[in-house]
Design a protein around this motif. Structure first.
Motif, PDB file in Angstrom:
ATOM      1  N   PRO A  79       0.815  -1.216   0.000  1.00  0.00           N
ATOM      2  CA  PRO A  79       0.000   0.000   0.000  1.00  0.00           C
ATOM      3  C   PRO A  79       0.846   1.262   0.000  1.00  0.00           C
ATOM      4  CG  PRO A  79      -0.849  -1.586   1.572  1.00  0.00           C
ATOM      5  CD  PRO A  79       0.461  -2.128   1.068  1.00  0.00           C
ATOM      6  N   PRO A  80       0.480   2.305  -0.701  1.00  0.00           N
ATOM      7  CA  PRO A  80      -0.647   2.308  -1.640  1.00  0.00           C
ATOM      8  C   PRO A  80      -0.274   1.594  -2.936  1.00  0.00           C
ATOM      9  CG  PRO A  80       0.453   4.424  -1.708  1.00  0.00           C
ATOM     10  CD  PRO A  80       1.164   3.606  -0.657  1.00  0.00           C
ATOM     11  N   ARG A  81      -1.128   0.731  -3.382  1.00  0.00           N
ATOM     12  CA  ARG A  81      -0.857  -0.077  -4.574  1.00  0.00           C
ATOM     13  C   ARG A  81      -1.048   0.791  -5.814  1.00  0.00           C
ATOM     14  NH1 ARG A  81      -0.310  -4.832  -2.343  1.00  0.00           N
ATOM     15  NH2 ARG A  81      -1.716  -5.674  -0.795  1.00  0.00           N
ATOM     16  N   VAL A  82       0.045   1.150  -6.417  1.00  0.00           N
ATOM     17  CA  VAL A  82      -0.021   2.033  -7.579  1.00  0.00           C
ATOM     18  C   VAL A  82       0.220   1.294  -8.887  1.00  0.00           C
ATOM     19  CG1 VAL A  82       0.568   4.118  -6.314  1.00  0.00           C
ATOM     20  CG2 VAL A  82       2.391   2.708  -7.285  1.00  0.00           C
ATOM     21  N   CYS A  83       0.345  -0.029  -8.840  1.00  0.00           N
ATOM     22  CA  CYS A  83       0.475  -0.812 -10.072  1.00  0.00           C
ATOM     23  C   CYS A  83      -0.884  -0.909 -10.759  1.00  0.00           C
ATOM     24  CB  CYS A  83       0.971  -2.221  -9.771  1.00  0.00           C
ATOM     25  SG  CYS A  83       2.671  -2.325  -9.207  1.00  0.00           S
ATOM     26  N   THR A  84      -0.859  -1.271 -12.016  1.00  0.00           N
ATOM     27  CA  THR A  84      -2.096  -1.462 -12.764  1.00  0.00           C
ATOM     28  C   THR A  84      -2.928  -2.565 -12.120  1.00  0.00           C
ATOM     29  OG1 THR A  84      -0.980  -0.814 -14.797  1.00  0.00           O
ATOM     30  CG2 THR A  84      -3.032  -2.018 -15.043  1.00  0.00           C
ATOM     31  N   ASP A  85      -4.200  -2.318 -11.950  1.00  0.00           N
ATOM     32  CA  ASP A  85      -5.109  -3.281 -11.353  1.00  0.00           C
ATOM     33  C   ASP A  85      -5.165  -4.535 -12.229  1.00  0.00           C
ATOM     34  OD1 ASP A  85      -8.052  -4.428 -11.148  1.00  0.00           O
ATOM     35  OD2 ASP A  85      -7.578  -3.378  -9.265  1.00  0.00           O
ATOM     36  N   PRO A  86      -5.151  -5.728 -11.626  1.00  0.00           N
ATOM     37  CA  PRO A  86      -5.188  -6.967 -12.418  1.00  0.00           C
ATOM     38  C   PRO A  86      -6.372  -7.056 -13.377  1.00  0.00           C
ATOM     39  CG  PRO A  86      -4.687  -7.466 -10.132  1.00  0.00           C
ATOM     40  CD  PRO A  86      -5.023  -5.999 -10.194  1.00  0.00           C
ATOM     41  N   ALA A  87      -7.469  -6.420 -13.046  1.00  0.00           N
ATOM     42  CA  ALA A  87      -8.643  -6.462 -13.924  1.00  0.00           C
ATOM     43  C   ALA A  87      -8.482  -5.553 -15.133  1.00  0.00           C
ATOM     44  CB  ALA A  87      -9.893  -6.060 -13.145  1.00  0.00           C
ATOM     45  N   ASN A  88      -7.497  -4.658 -15.102  1.00  0.00           N
ATOM     46  CA  ASN A  88      -7.325  -3.682 -16.181  1.00  0.00           C
ATOM     47  C   ASN A  88      -6.051  -3.884 -16.990  1.00  0.00           C
ATOM     48  OD1 ASN A  88      -9.699  -2.349 -15.439  1.00  0.00           O
ATOM     49  ND2 ASN A  88      -8.610  -1.157 -13.900  1.00  0.00           N
ATOM     50  N   LEU A  89      -5.463  -5.071 -16.943  1.00  0.00           N
ATOM     51  CA  LEU A  89      -4.255  -5.318 -17.727  1.00  0.00           C
ATOM     52  C   LEU A  89      -4.595  -5.246 -19.209  1.00  0.00           C
ATOM     53  CD1 LEU A  89      -2.642  -8.296 -15.774  1.00  0.00           C
ATOM     54  CD2 LEU A  89      -2.067  -5.874 -15.625  1.00  0.00           C
ATOM     55  N   GLY A  90      -3.772  -4.558 -19.953  1.00  0.00           N
ATOM     56  CA  GLY A  90      -3.986  -4.388 -21.381  1.00  0.00           C
ATOM     57  C   GLY A  90      -3.495  -3.019 -21.804  1.00  0.00           C
ATOM     58  N   PRO A  91      -3.670  -2.658 -23.067  1.00  0.00           N
ATOM     59  CA  PRO A  91      -3.189  -1.363 -23.549  1.00  0.00           C
ATOM     60  C   PRO A  91      -3.873  -0.198 -22.831  1.00  0.00           C
ATOM     61  CG  PRO A  91      -4.076  -2.681 -25.360  1.00  0.00           C
ATOM     62  CD  PRO A  91      -4.305  -3.440 -24.104  1.00  0.00           C
ATOM     63  N   GLU A  92      -3.095   0.836 -22.496  1.00  0.00           N
ATOM     64  CA  GLU A  92      -3.650   1.975 -21.776  1.00  0.00           C
ATOM     65  C   GLU A  92      -4.289   3.008 -22.690  1.00  0.00           C
ATOM     66  OE1 GLU A  92      -0.378   1.030 -21.059  1.00  0.00           O
ATOM     67  OE2 GLU A  92      -0.932  -0.013 -19.227  1.00  0.00           O
ATOM     68  N   GLY A  93      -3.865   3.050 -23.909  1.00  0.00           N
ATOM     69  CA  GLY A  93      -4.393   4.078 -24.792  1.00  0.00           C
ATOM     70  C   GLY A  93      -4.467   3.569 -26.210  1.00  0.00           C
ATOM     71  N   GLY A  94      -3.398   3.775 -26.943  1.00  0.00           N
ATOM     72  CA  GLY A  94      -3.382   3.372 -28.341  1.00  0.00           C
ATOM     73  C   GLY A  94      -3.472   1.872 -28.499  1.00  0.00           C
ATOM     74  N   GLU A  95      -4.211   1.470 -29.474  1.00  0.00           N
ATOM     75  CA  GLU A  95      -4.367   0.044 -29.754  1.00  0.00           C
ATOM     76  C   GLU A  95      -3.255  -0.465 -30.674  1.00  0.00           C
ATOM     77  OE1 GLU A  95      -6.656  -2.064 -28.390  1.00  0.00           O
ATOM     78  OE2 GLU A  95      -7.167  -0.356 -27.146  1.00  0.00           O
ATOM     79  N   SER A  96      -2.417   0.431 -31.157  1.00  0.00           N
ATOM     80  CA  SER A  96      -1.340   0.042 -32.054  1.00  0.00           C
ATOM     81  C   SER A  96      -0.208  -0.604 -31.259  1.00  0.00           C
ATOM     82  CB  SER A  96      -0.816   1.273 -32.802  1.00  0.00           C
ATOM     83  OG  SER A  96       0.335   0.936 -33.524  1.00  0.00           O
ATOM     84  N   ARG A  97       0.378  -1.624 -31.809  1.00  0.00           N
ATOM     85  CA  ARG A  97       1.470  -2.325 -31.132  1.00  0.00           C
ATOM     86  C   ARG A  97       2.652  -1.403 -30.880  1.00  0.00           C
ATOM     87  NH1 ARG A  97       4.163  -7.788 -33.498  1.00  0.00           N
ATOM     88  NH2 ARG A  97       5.989  -7.764 -32.190  1.00  0.00           N
ATOM     89  N   GLU A  98       2.836  -0.400 -31.701  1.00  0.00           N
ATOM     90  CA  GLU A  98       3.938   0.545 -31.509  1.00  0.00           C
ATOM     91  C   GLU A  98       3.744   1.375 -30.243  1.00  0.00           C
ATOM     92  OE1 GLU A  98       2.361   0.373 -34.668  1.00  0.00           O
ATOM     93  OE2 GLU A  98       3.932  -1.014 -35.315  1.00  0.00           O
ATOM     94  N   ASP A  99       2.499   1.482 -29.741  1.00  0.00           N
ATOM     95  CA  ASP A  99       2.212   2.242 -28.526  1.00  0.00           C
ATOM     96  C   ASP A  99       2.419   1.431 -27.256  1.00  0.00           C
ATOM     97  OD1 ASP A  99       1.489   4.433 -30.080  1.00  0.00           O
ATOM     98  OD2 ASP A  99      -0.609   3.797 -30.187  1.00  0.00           O
ATOM     99  N   TYR A 100       2.649   0.136 -27.376  1.00  0.00           N
ATOM    100  CA  TYR A 100       2.819  -0.704 -26.195  1.00  0.00           C
ATOM    101  C   TYR A 100       4.172  -0.393 -25.560  1.00  0.00           C
ATOM    102  CZ  TYR A 100      -1.075  -3.597 -27.890  1.00  0.00           C
ATOM    103  OH  TYR A 100      -2.298  -4.052 -28.317  1.00  0.00           O
ATOM    104  N   ASN A 101       4.160   0.023 -24.283  1.00  0.00           N
ATOM    105  CA  ASN A 101       5.403   0.396 -23.625  1.00  0.00           C
ATOM    106  C   ASN A 101       5.638  -0.327 -22.309  1.00  0.00           C
ATOM    107  OD1 ASN A 101       3.497   1.638 -22.069  1.00  0.00           O
ATOM    108  ND2 ASN A 101       4.288   3.700 -22.318  1.00  0.00           N
ATOM    109  N   ASP A 102       4.734  -1.236 -21.932  1.00  0.00           N
ATOM    110  CA  ASP A 102       4.971  -2.047 -20.748  1.00  0.00           C
ATOM    111  C   ASP A 102       4.407  -3.444 -20.976  1.00  0.00           C
ATOM    112  OD1 ASP A 102       2.192  -2.050 -18.902  1.00  0.00           O
ATOM    113  OD2 ASP A 102       2.402  -0.327 -20.229  1.00  0.00           O
ATOM    114  N   VAL A 103       4.802  -4.364 -20.102  1.00  0.00           N
ATOM    115  CA  VAL A 103       4.499  -5.782 -20.286  1.00  0.00           C
ATOM    116  C   VAL A 103       3.010  -6.047 -20.432  1.00  0.00           C
ATOM    117  CG1 VAL A 103       4.611  -8.016 -19.121  1.00  0.00           C
ATOM    118  CG2 VAL A 103       6.596  -6.539 -19.134  1.00  0.00           C
ATOM    119  N   ASP A 104       2.200  -5.460 -19.552  1.00  0.00           N
ATOM    120  CA  ASP A 104       0.780  -5.827 -19.563  1.00  0.00           C
ATOM    121  C   ASP A 104       0.001  -5.221 -20.723  1.00  0.00           C
ATOM    122  OD1 ASP A 104      -0.680  -3.286 -18.504  1.00  0.00           O
ATOM    123  OD2 ASP A 104       0.902  -3.643 -17.040  1.00  0.00           O
TER     124      ASP A 104
END
Length: 175
Positions: A79-104
């Motif tokens: 705490p405080p848990r500032v990592c991405t919530d397990p239910a929300n793993l996936g792209p944060e914005g752009g759907e393009s593969r070039e926008d992927y900048n982290d593992v999840d």
């Protein structure tokens, strides 16, 4: 002068029957071998594809909230848990593969057909399908959990054109 003698109709028919039996036997043994000879080629290509994608994924940041330029700022499982919530793993914005900048960002990623850029490379992977899943895990060898932890399991599944499924797994730590 002796007349030259040819083949009679019965001899020709018997010859054709013998040849047909030989061809059926030959095709019954050779054609299945030809089909199986492509399996190792598909396995090698699937291994190359799965391993290269897995290497690309685990080389990225653990989480979106980690400092992308390096440094000490990182998400935390306490705490405080500032990592991405397990239910929300996936792209944060752009759907393009070039926008992927982290593992999840790759969670739920799936593609088939021309998987890589470049005409000569994409021809090698025609009719291959790739899917990726990412989840939190309690340890390196643990199973997926619905809690934020310091490990993410990345699983890449490659399906070859002859429906052989090859799975690759890696773990990305946040330590």
């Amino acid at each position: 002068m002796m007349p030259t003698r040819g083949f009679t109709l019965i001899e020709i028919v018997i010859g054709i029957v013998v040849l047909a039996i030989a061809l059926v036997g030959l095709s019954a043994t050779l054609f299945p071998q030809a089909q199986r000879s492509v399996d190792p080629i598909y396995q090698v290509r699937a291994t190359e594809l799965g391993q290269s994608l897995l290497t690309e994924i685990v080389s990225l940041s653990f989480d979106q909230r980690n400092n992308q330029a390096g440094g000490d700022n990182r998400c935390s499982d306490s705490p405080p848990r500032v990592c991405t919530d397990p239910a929300n793993l996936g792209p944060e914005g752009g759907e393009s593969r070039e926008d992927y900048n982290d593992v999840d960002d790759f969670n739920g990623f799936s593609t088939s057909g021309d998987l890589l850029t470049g005409a000569t490379i994409s021809e090698l992977y025609r009719n291959f399908t790739v899917s990726v899943s990412v989840c939190y895990t309690t340890s390196v060898s643990g199973t997926c959990t619905n809690n934020i932890t310091n490990y993410k399991k990345v699983e890449t599944q490659v399906i070859t054109p002859n429906d052989l499924i090859i799975t690759f797994s890696a773990y990305r730590g946040n330590i």
